[in-house]
Design an enzyme around this catalytic site. Structure first.
Site, PDB file in Angstrom:
ATOM      1  N   GLU A  12      -5.743 -11.508 -17.456  1.00 37.31           N
ATOM      2  CA  GLU A  12      -5.373 -12.889 -17.796  1.00 37.31           C
ATOM      3  C   GLU A  12      -6.574 -13.839 -17.774  1.00 37.31           C
ATOM      4  O   GLU A  12      -6.493 -14.927 -18.353  1.00 37.31           O
ATOM      5  CB  GLU A  12      -4.245 -13.366 -16.871  1.00 37.31           C
ATOM      6  CG  GLU A  12      -2.942 -12.637 -17.171  1.00 37.31           C
ATOM      7  CD  GLU A  12      -1.804 -12.916 -16.193  1.00 37.31           C
ATOM      8  OE1 GLU A  12      -0.640 -12.924 -16.611  1.00 37.31           O
ATOM      9  OE2 GLU A  12      -2.077 -13.109 -14.983  1.00 37.31           O
ATOM     10  N   ASP A 196       7.042  -9.402 -22.758  1.00 38.19           N
ATOM     11  CA  ASP A 196       8.193  -8.475 -22.699  1.00 38.19           C
ATOM     12  C   ASP A 196       9.478  -9.297 -22.589  1.00 38.19           C
ATOM     13  O   ASP A 196       9.431 -10.512 -22.434  1.00 38.19           O
ATOM     14  CB  ASP A 196       8.059  -7.532 -21.491  1.00 38.19           C
ATOM     15  CG  ASP A 196       7.969  -8.295 -20.187  1.00 38.19           C
ATOM     16  OD1 ASP A 196       6.850  -8.610 -19.759  1.00 38.19           O
ATOM     17  OD2 ASP A 196       9.031  -8.625 -19.627  1.00 38.19           O
TER      18      ASP A 196
HETATM   19  O1  OS5 Z   1       1.595 -11.004 -12.408  1.00 37.26           O
HETATM   20  C1  OS5 Z   1       2.811 -10.340 -12.647  1.00 37.26           C
HETATM   21  C2  OS5 Z   1       3.791 -11.294 -13.266  1.00 37.26           C
HETATM   22  N1  OS5 Z   1       3.369 -11.358 -14.646  1.00 37.26           N
HETATM   23  C3  OS5 Z   1       4.289 -12.033 -15.570  1.00 37.26           C
HETATM   24  C4  OS5 Z   1       5.403 -11.180 -16.102  1.00 37.26           C
HETATM   25  C5  OS5 Z   1       6.585 -10.848 -15.435  1.00 37.26           C
HETATM   26  N2  OS5 Z   1       7.029 -11.131 -14.190  1.00 37.26           N
HETATM   27  C6  OS5 Z   1       8.247 -10.655 -13.828  1.00 37.26           C
HETATM   28  N3  OS5 Z   1       9.026  -9.890 -14.641  1.00 37.26           N
HETATM   29  C7  OS5 Z   1       8.610  -9.621 -15.895  1.00 37.26           C
HETATM   30  N4  OS5 Z   1       9.397  -8.890 -16.708  1.00 37.26           N
HETATM   31  C8  OS5 Z   1       7.355 -10.103 -16.330  1.00 37.26           C
HETATM   32  N5  OS5 Z   1       6.668  -9.989 -17.492  1.00 37.26           N
HETATM   33  C9  OS5 Z   1       5.481 -10.642 -17.351  1.00 37.26           C
HETATM   34  C10 OS5 Z   1       2.875 -10.056 -14.999  1.00 37.26           C
HETATM   35  C11 OS5 Z   1       2.655  -9.283 -13.709  1.00 37.26           C
HETATM   36  C12 OS5 Z   1       3.700  -8.201 -13.603  1.00 37.26           C
HETATM   37  S1  OS5 Z   1       3.395  -7.007 -12.382  1.00 37.26           S
HETATM   38  C13 OS5 Z   1       2.519  -5.825 -13.321  1.00 37.26           C
HETATM   39  C14 OS5 Z   1       1.809  -4.778 -12.486  1.00 37.26           C
HETATM   40  C15 OS5 Z   1       1.106  -3.841 -13.388  1.00 37.26           C
HETATM   41  C16 OS5 Z   1       0.077  -2.965 -12.706  1.00 37.26           C
HETATM   42  N6  OS5 Z   1       0.266  -2.248 -11.641  1.00 37.26           N
HETATM   43  N7  OS5 Z   1      -0.849  -1.582 -11.367  1.00 37.26           N
HETATM   44  N8  OS5 Z   1      -1.737  -1.908 -12.265  1.00 37.26           N
HETATM   45  C17 OS5 Z   1      -1.208  -2.768 -13.137  1.00 37.26           C
HETATM   46  C18 OS5 Z   1      -3.092  -1.335 -12.302  1.00 37.26           C
HETATM   47  C19 OS5 Z   1      -3.991  -1.926 -11.259  1.00 37.26           C
HETATM   48  C20 OS5 Z   1      -4.510  -1.126 -10.280  1.00 37.26           C
HETATM   49  C21 OS5 Z   1      -5.358  -1.683  -9.322  1.00 37.26           C
HETATM   50  C22 OS5 Z   1      -5.671  -3.035  -9.360  1.00 37.26           C
HETATM   51  C23 OS5 Z   1      -5.138  -3.835 -10.343  1.00 37.26           C
HETATM   52  C24 OS5 Z   1      -4.297  -3.274 -11.323  1.00 37.26           C
END
Ligand code: OS5
Length: 232
Positions: A12, A196
């Site tokens: 972001e 999404d």
């Molecule tokens: O910041 C979180 C909220 N964001 C908005 C969002 C959201 N929130 C709630 N429900 C939804 N359907 C949503 N759609 C968009 C996005 C973000 C969601 S949590 C995503 C986690 C993804 C992830 N997990 N591991 N990694 C990525 C890799 C990683 C590994 C180490 C360090 C950093 C990343």
């Protein structure tokens, strides 16, 4: 004028750092802050890591340690309204915590004593966003955003959030930033681009569109910064 720009995830803020180019790095409280000069104004960029507590730490740090006078959030969100599509830009008029629940004591969802169900975003920053959108002919949707420490990927839960908070989109940080900024009397603005539909396909859609939607949001924020620094 010192302006904070924050996201929750590296994706972001990457387009912002790429655009601004030269910056200094300051590591503080297990987070990295990028400070830079832009057209004679100081900008501090950071991603908080995911969720309300991380977002609060970053927002408060940007204000209290770095002295930021305005805070802009750039990122992605899950759509609630059926007419929102991937890449659409939404701006929060007010935000609420959908996972805050002391209803057992007769309070509404999202409310704690001495607080409020909704936190209002700054009207002047919303007006700047609307004028950028009109200059550039970019459609933006003003809506209520619901925030909680959950990635929503369930139609029923999404409907509940929609009906309980009259929210158009959801995410995991905005209301925490709003609460911190309003408590410290710093104007804030939350911009999100849809990644999404918060339904059963949400995690796949999120993975596919995180980067492109984050870029759309970051580009709009840059145009807003250009307008803010021109006014000041
Ligand atoms: O910041 C979180 C909220 N964001 C908005 C969002 C959201 N929130 C709630 N429900 C939804 N359907 C949503 N759609 C968009 C996005 C973000 C969601 S949590 C995503 C986690 C993804 C992830 N997990 N591991 N990694 C990525 C890799 C990683 C590994 C180490 C360090 C950093 C990343």
């Amino acid at each position: 004028m010192k302006i904070a720009i924050m996201g929750a995830m590296p994706e972001e803020i990457e387009p912002l750092l790429e655009y601004f180019g030269e910056y200094k790095i300051i590591d503080y409280a297990k987070n990295r802050y990028y400070t830079l000069d832009y057209k004679g104004h100081e900008i501090v960029v950071a991603y908080s890591k995911i969720g309300k507590v991380n977002a609060t730490i970053t927002a408060v740090t940007m204000i209290e340690k770095f002295g930021c006078e305005k805070l802009l959030f750039s990122g992605v969100a899950g759509a609630i309204h059926d007419d929102l599509n991937v890449g659409d830009l939404i701006i929060a008029t007010k935000l609420s915590q959908h996972d805050l629940d002391i209803t057992a004591f007769g309070h509404p969802y999202g409310f704690v004593p001495e607080g409020a169900v909704y936190e209002d975003a700054d009207r002047d920053l919303i007006d700047i966003a609307k004028s950028v959108a009109s200059d550039k002919n970019i459609p933006i949707i003003e809506t209520t955003i619901a925030t909680g420490d959950q990635f929503i990927c369930n139609q029923e839960k999404k409907e509940w959030i929609k009906n309980t908070f009259d929210a158009g989109a959801l995410e995991m940080e905005g209301a925490a930033v709003a609460l911190a900024c309003n408590a410290l009397e710093v104007p804030f603005f939350i911009l999100r681009s849809i990644s999404d539909a918060a339904d059963m396909d949400a995690s796949f859609s999120f993975d596919e569109f995180l980067e492109s939607s984050a870029k759309i949001s970051a580009q709009f924020i840059i145009s807003m910064v250009d307008k803010i620094v021109k006014i000041k």
